[in-house]
Design a protein around this motif. Sequence first.
Motif, PDB file in Angstrom:
ATOM      1  N   ILE A  82       0.845  -1.192   0.000  1.00 37.05           N
ATOM      2  CA  ILE A  82       0.000   0.000   0.000  1.00 37.05           C
ATOM      3  C   ILE A  82       0.884   1.246   0.000  1.00 37.05           C
ATOM      4  CG2 ILE A  82      -1.784   1.283   1.228  1.00 37.05           C
ATOM      5  CD1 ILE A  82      -2.594  -1.434   2.497  1.00 37.05           C
ATOM      6  N   ILE A 112       1.581   5.032   0.487  1.00 37.02           N
ATOM      7  CA  ILE A 112       0.985   6.073   1.323  1.00 37.02           C
ATOM      8  C   ILE A 112       1.675   7.385   0.990  1.00 37.02           C
ATOM      9  CG2 ILE A 112       0.555   6.797   3.716  1.00 37.02           C
ATOM     10  CD1 ILE A 112       0.862   3.793   4.472  1.00 37.02           C
ATOM     11  N   THR A 117       0.614   9.602  -1.406  1.00 36.19           N
ATOM     12  CA  THR A 117       0.559   9.844  -2.850  1.00 36.19           C
ATOM     13  C   THR A 117      -0.401  11.007  -3.119  1.00 36.19           C
ATOM     14  OG1 THR A 117      -1.274   8.319  -3.221  1.00 36.19           O
ATOM     15  CG2 THR A 117       0.938   7.379  -3.268  1.00 36.19           C
ATOM     16  N   THR A 141      -2.976  10.946  -4.988  1.00 32.59           N
ATOM     17  CA  THR A 141      -4.317  10.495  -5.344  1.00 32.59           C
ATOM     18  C   THR A 141      -4.717   9.281  -4.499  1.00 32.59           C
ATOM     19  OG1 THR A 141      -5.692   9.626  -7.152  1.00 32.59           O
ATOM     20  CG2 THR A 141      -3.364   9.080  -7.218  1.00 32.59           C
ATOM     21  N   THR A 142      -6.016   9.067  -4.393  1.00 35.10           N
ATOM     22  CA  THR A 142      -6.489   7.870  -3.697  1.00 35.10           C
ATOM     23  C   THR A 142      -6.506   6.651  -4.616  1.00 35.10           C
ATOM     24  OG1 THR A 142      -8.781   8.448  -4.195  1.00 35.10           O
ATOM     25  CG2 THR A 142      -7.894   9.173  -2.067  1.00 35.10           C
ATOM     26  N   SER A 143      -6.397   6.847  -5.920  1.00 38.72           N
ATOM     27  CA  SER A 143      -6.358   5.741  -6.872  1.00 38.72           C
ATOM     28  C   SER A 143      -4.988   5.073  -6.831  1.00 38.72           C
ATOM     29  CB  SER A 143      -6.632   6.253  -8.286  1.00 38.72           C
ATOM     30  OG  SER A 143      -6.492   5.194  -9.221  1.00 38.72           O
ATOM     31  N   LEU A 144      -4.984   3.755  -6.776  1.00 44.97           N
ATOM     32  CA  LEU A 144      -3.723   3.020  -6.705  1.00 44.97           C
ATOM     33  C   LEU A 144      -3.453   2.155  -7.933  1.00 44.97           C
ATOM     34  CD1 LEU A 144      -3.863   1.883  -2.969  1.00 44.97           C
ATOM     35  CD2 LEU A 144      -2.689   3.868  -3.952  1.00 44.97           C
ATOM     36  N   TYR A 152      -0.056   2.371  -9.553  1.00 49.93           N
ATOM     37  CA  TYR A 152       0.969   1.725  -8.733  1.00 49.93           C
ATOM     38  C   TYR A 152       0.892   0.217  -8.887  1.00 49.93           C
ATOM     39  CZ  TYR A 152       2.016   6.119  -6.357  1.00 49.93           C
ATOM     40  OH  TYR A 152       2.408   7.398  -6.077  1.00 49.93           O
ATOM     41  N   ALA A 189       5.882   7.631  -4.070  1.00 51.34           N
ATOM     42  CA  ALA A 189       5.224   7.442  -2.772  1.00 51.34           C
ATOM     43  C   ALA A 189       6.194   7.854  -1.663  1.00 51.34           C
ATOM     44  CB  ALA A 189       4.797   5.993  -2.586  1.00 51.34           C
TER      45      ALA A 189
END
Length: 99
Positions: free
Chosen positions: A9, A11, A13, A15-18, A21, A69
């Motif tokens: 995960i 953290i 970043t 944006t909330t979209s991963l 990544y 990140a």
Amino acid sequence: MAIAEFTIIPIGTATTSLSSYVADLHKELARHTDIRFEMTAMGTILEGPLDRLFEVIRSVHEVPFMNGAARVSTSIKIDDRRDKSASIEQKMQSVASKL
């Protein structure tokens, strides 16, 4: 042969979209042709020698840092059975045979 499941995960970043990544993690995993992996909606499962799985997880853990990140949280579960041969398929077939 060990089986490991991990979740990475990123953290810190923008944006909330991963998904971007996750795509980069997949590209890194694909470079390691000597291990088997399956990505799921919530994590990734690896199969191979335990020392090698640690190496691969470490390399994948670094990917979000290389992509900006500020922090990365990685959770790992390991099933290292040594009394008999195990694989992802074998584990799934064992459960399916009991249903």
